[in-house]
Design an enzyme around this catalytic site. Sequence first.
Site, PDB file in Angstrom:
ATOM      1  N   SER A 192       0.873  -1.173   0.000  1.00 30.72           N
ATOM      2  CA  SER A 192       0.000   0.000   0.000  1.00 30.72           C
ATOM      3  C   SER A 192       0.907   1.218   0.000  1.00 30.72           C
ATOM      4  O   SER A 192       1.839   1.308   0.808  1.00 30.72           O
ATOM      5  CB  SER A 192      -0.910  -0.002   1.231  1.00 30.72           C
ATOM      6  OG  SER A 192      -1.950   0.933   1.035  1.00 30.72           O
ATOM      7  N   GLU A 193       0.652   2.151  -0.931  1.00 34.07           N
ATOM      8  CA  GLU A 193       1.656   3.185  -1.210  1.00 34.07           C
ATOM      9  C   GLU A 193       1.842   4.188  -0.074  1.00 34.07           C
ATOM     10  O   GLU A 193       2.778   4.969  -0.089  1.00 34.07           O
ATOM     11  CB  GLU A 193       1.330   3.910  -2.529  1.00 34.07           C
ATOM     12  CG  GLU A 193       0.020   4.671  -2.552  1.00 34.07           C
ATOM     13  CD  GLU A 193      -1.152   3.834  -3.048  1.00 34.07           C
ATOM     14  OE1 GLU A 193      -1.050   2.586  -2.999  1.00 34.07           O
ATOM     15  OE2 GLU A 193      -2.162   4.423  -3.478  1.00 34.07           O
ATOM     16  N   ASN A 194       0.964   4.155   0.940  1.00 35.24           N
ATOM     17  CA  ASN A 194       1.218   5.025   2.089  1.00 35.24           C
ATOM     18  C   ASN A 194       2.334   4.480   2.969  1.00 35.24           C
ATOM     19  O   ASN A 194       2.770   5.168   3.895  1.00 35.24           O
ATOM     20  CB  ASN A 194      -0.053   5.246   2.900  1.00 35.24           C
ATOM     21  CG  ASN A 194      -0.661   3.960   3.417  1.00 35.24           C
ATOM     22  OD1 ASN A 194      -0.772   2.981   2.688  1.00 35.24           O
ATOM     23  ND2 ASN A 194      -1.010   3.951   4.676  1.00 35.24           N
TER      24      ASN A 194
ATOM     25  N   SER B 164       8.493   4.268  -0.613  1.00 38.69           N
ATOM     26  CA  SER B 164       7.347   3.566  -1.178  1.00 38.69           C
ATOM     27  C   SER B 164       7.243   3.815  -2.678  1.00 38.69           C
ATOM     28  O   SER B 164       7.052   2.877  -3.471  1.00 38.69           O
ATOM     29  CB  SER B 164       6.068   4.029  -0.486  1.00 38.69           C
ATOM     30  OG  SER B 164       4.951   3.359  -1.011  1.00 38.69           O
TER      31      SER B 164
END
Lengths: 218, 233
Positions: free
Chosen positions: A46-48, A88
């Site tokens: 998840s890019e967070n 990320s």
Amino acid sequence: MALDKNQIAQRIAQEVKDGYYVNLGIGIPTLVANYVRHDIEVEFQSENGVLGMGPFPYEGEEDADIINAGKQTITTLPGASFFDSATSFGMIRGQHVDLTILGAMEVADNGDIANWKIPGKMVKGMGGAMDLVASAENIIVAMMHTNKAGKSKLLSNCSLPLTGVGCVKKIVTNLAVLEVTPDGFLLLERAPGVSIEDVKNATEGRLTIPENVPEMNI
Amino acid sequence: MITKKVDGVQNALQGVKSGMTMMLGGFGLSGIPENAIAELVRLNINELTCISNNAGVDDFGLGLLLQKRQIKKMISSYVGENAEFERQMLSGELDVELIPQGTLAERCRAAQGGFPAFYTPAGYGTEVAEGKETREFNGKMHVLEYAFDADFAFVKAWKGDTAGNLIFKGTARNFNPNMCGAAKITVAEVEELVPPGTLDPNQIHIPGIFVQRIFQGEHYEKRIEQRTVRQKK
């Protein structure tokens, strides 16, 4: 019968291979995690800032410090890791993530994608979508073949502001599985009970129909 | 030993003025500098340019600054959770620059690490690239993006020591480490401030050299935006 959202997710899950790192967008893509085979090893990014996402937490075990890109509370699986936003997107830009699955409002037959902005409506922003589509080698788009008015969303040119150019490789819709080739959309599979004619009528962009188009296996 | 410790949020925000450019860490409401935001509201300064991935919700996070019309411009990647934001944006009171999330993170990291600019493929061929230099590398087109230039960076960490060393927790890490040292003055607020020598140097995420001021924050609400759970069988 056209597929519902869960069935689209189910079909896309067949594209997820053993050892893949996968980024799932919001909406139908999120559902893909529910259908990935249990006998393969896959890690969701998840890019967070998390790799190794697990299911939602049990009630009472939610942690405000552990969320996904949809701001939902999540858990992590053994082997998970947390990292900063620049790292990320380094994973994404550097093509370390094997597969990106995301939704779209429109896709063009040259692989252009529009999924972040509708002129005249409140613009929420692109989030990580532009980074994801510009960088990922392997992008699958999950979408409905037509909009609510019955108009095709698989076009010769996107009418909405673009998120990225020439980047979509594969599309799974409620009607079909298609590949984006230099000659436009190539019909690979059709949903059970959906005819080639149905797909043709729902596709505005260039469409190549091979001799044999099998039904999806779901 | 060099100490970065200041007493309380009021001292930590000394020198903050109207018209300044601020970086604020956090993704959604996770890992936002709650104490610094509350103090910015109390100081009632305005005409601020805020660099932050999101703009909070109506009654929390940067939404508190928006309510009092303290923000002139937002530089963000996603701002969808805030009705007052929408109203100000549509009425033209608020200037909004939307940029890709990875570009936002990298513009922070570039400022931190001394790179004036960098090329990224994100946004090429879209309105984000309009008016920007583009260049082909290895057969692929890229857009030139510049490092941010900010007056203050407000970050939130889990633990820190008086030397300014920081450790983050979970996905509350997000943009916070990238913003440390990316502005003229970095102010870190932590849930737990400990004496030097307490934290294991092997476990430090951000060395104190990137932090000018550190204080222990108070009354963290840590609001959850989307509470999603599953039932126990």
